[in-house]
Write a protein that holds these residues in place. Structure first.
Motif, PDB file in Angstrom:
ATOM      1  N   GLU A  31       0.912  -1.314  -0.030  1.00  0.00           N
ATOM      2  CA  GLU A  31      -0.075  -0.047   0.054  1.00  0.00           C
ATOM      3  C   GLU A  31       0.851   1.357   0.148  1.00  0.00           C
ATOM      4  OE1 GLU A  31      -3.475   0.725   0.122  1.00  0.00           O
ATOM      5  OE2 GLU A  31      -3.936  -1.548  -0.061  1.00  0.00           O
ATOM      6  N   THR A  32       0.317   2.197  -0.667  1.00  0.00           N
ATOM      7  CA  THR A  32       0.862   3.566  -0.781  1.00  0.00           C
ATOM      8  C   THR A  32       0.403   4.394   0.416  1.00  0.00           C
ATOM      9  OG1 THR A  32      -0.403   4.451  -2.295  1.00  0.00           O
ATOM     10  CG2 THR A  32       1.951   3.474  -3.147  1.00  0.00           C
ATOM     11  N   ARG A  33      -0.623   3.993   1.017  1.00  0.00           N
ATOM     12  CA  ARG A  33      -1.462   5.213   1.942  1.00  0.00           C
ATOM     13  C   ARG A  33      -0.920   4.601   3.508  1.00  0.00           C
ATOM     14  NH1 ARG A  33      -7.018   3.188   0.997  1.00  0.00           N
ATOM     15  NH2 ARG A  33      -6.023   1.292   0.660  1.00  0.00           N
ATOM     16  N   GLY A  34      -1.147   5.517   4.413  1.00  0.00           N
ATOM     17  CA  GLY A  34      -0.792   5.357   5.669  1.00  0.00           C
ATOM     18  C   GLY A  34      -1.917   4.234   6.194  1.00  0.00           C
ATOM     19  N   ILE A  35      -1.660   3.965   7.520  1.00  0.00           N
ATOM     20  CA  ILE A  35      -2.422   3.058   8.393  1.00  0.00           C
ATOM     21  C   ILE A  35      -3.520   3.782   8.639  1.00  0.00           C
ATOM     22  CG2 ILE A  35      -2.697   2.109  10.938  1.00  0.00           C
ATOM     23  CD1 ILE A  35      -0.058   1.273  10.784  1.00  0.00           C
TER      24      ILE A  35
END
Length: 106
Positions: A31-35
């Motif tokens: 994933e490129t997004r954060g938690i």
């Protein structure tokens, strides 16, 4: 040995939290997004996702949501009992049945 953080009683069904955590971490790496953004998409908090990725227990509803995000059935991490559990919920005195007052408490 199971992936459980506190060991496993082979007579009891359980859940492999370590394998579950490894699967979550592997998916997160892609994933490129954060938690926080991922948690919001899934419907869990960032701390829930972080705990689960660390191999800690989270609620059943959160496990289901996370498994849906992983694209795997919840049962993938299920650990069935290895042997028949023996019940300890009995008395050594047999229960008497019959008589005219059967089913009536004294």
């Amino acid at each position: 040995m199971s992936g459980l953080p506190n060991g496993r009683d082979p007579a009891r069904a359980d859940y492999d939290w370590r394998a579950f955590a490894r699967a979550l971490r592997a998916r997160h790496r892609g994933e490129t997004r954060g938690i926080r953004a991922i948690g919001a998409e899934i419907g869990v908090t960032a701390s829930d996702l972080s705990r689960a990725m660390g191999g800690q227990m989270v609620s059943t509803a959160k496990v289901i949501a996370l498994c849906r995000w992983l694209g795997v059935p919840v049962e993938r991490f299920y650990l069935p009992p290895e042997e028949q559990a023996k019940s300890t919920c009995f008395s050594s005195r047999p229960v008497e049945r019959g008589g005219k007052d059967e089913g009536v408490a004294a």
